[in-house]
Motif scaffolding. Structure first.
Motif, mmCIF file in Angstrom:
data_model
loop_
_atom_site.group_PDB
_atom_site.id
_atom_site.type_symbol
_atom_site.label_atom_id
_atom_site.label_comp_id
_atom_site.label_asym_id
_atom_site.label_seq_id
_atom_site.Cartn_x
_atom_site.Cartn_y
_atom_site.Cartn_z
ATOM 1 N N ARG A 199 0.833 -1.204 0.000
ATOM 2 C CA ARG A 199 0.000 0.000 0.000
ATOM 3 C C ARG A 199 0.865 1.251 0.000
ATOM 4 N NH1 ARG A 199 -3.344 -0.216 4.893
ATOM 5 N NH2 ARG A 199 -4.270 1.698 4.155
ATOM 6 N N SER A 216 1.063 3.636 -3.628
ATOM 7 C CA SER A 216 0.479 4.975 -3.536
ATOM 8 C C SER A 216 1.538 6.076 -3.594
ATOM 9 C CB SER A 216 -0.307 5.110 -2.228
ATOM 10 O OG SER A 216 0.579 5.151 -1.115
ATOM 11 N N LYS A 254 -0.467 6.372 1.079
ATOM 12 C CA LYS A 254 -1.360 5.449 1.787
ATOM 13 C C LYS A 254 -0.503 4.404 2.486
ATOM 14 C CE LYS A 254 -5.171 6.039 -1.395
ATOM 15 N NZ LYS A 254 -6.004 5.439 -2.411
#
Length: 144
Positions: A21, A25, A29
């Protein structure tokens, strides 16, 4: 320049998901774990030579960071710590910023200075230290 090589995910799905994640991102994130900011520490596997990426709590002072090798208060050091002892050249991603650092285990005086900063960032470190007989290493990461 960030560590180069093939990334080999670890065995803990939670950490792998956090790193995925974070990276997918661009560092916007996956930057919070257990309600606290995290950074992603890259080390070179001491046996595999592969790049290992581990989310660790964000403990920063000026241009330097600290990483606490707590492993939840386990009696064993985390693999990432053993990796950086073997090869102290690491990469750290803090949000979108990626930089090269040199890692070293803090001296007793440095640990005394940095430990309150670490527990300020993540108070459970004190309970982890109380849970184990080993002194949990605190690693200082300084810009390369």
């Amino acid at each position: 320049m960030p560590l180069e090589g093939t990334h080999k995910p670890g065995t803990w799905d939670y950490s792998n998901t956090q790193v995925q994640r974070y990276e997918s991102s661009g560092g916007t994130k996956g930057i919070i774990a257990a309600g606290k900011p995290v950074v992603v520490l890259w080390t070179r596997g001491r046996r595999s030579g592969a790049i290992r990426k581990t989310p660790v709590m964000r403990v920063k002072d000026g241009d330097s960071y600290a990483a606490v090798a707590s492993k939840g208060g386990s009696s064993e050091h985390p693999e990432w710590y053993l990796n950086l002892v073997d090869d102290p050249h690491v990469t750290l991603q803090d949000g979108p910023a990626i930089g090269d650092y040199v890692a070293r285990t803090a001296t007793a005086d440095e640990r005394a200075e940095w430990w309150p900063k670490a527990t300020g960032a993540y108070p459970l470190y004190d309970s982890y230290q109380a849970k184990t007989k080993r002194e949990i290493p605190l690693v200082i990461l300084e810009p390369a």
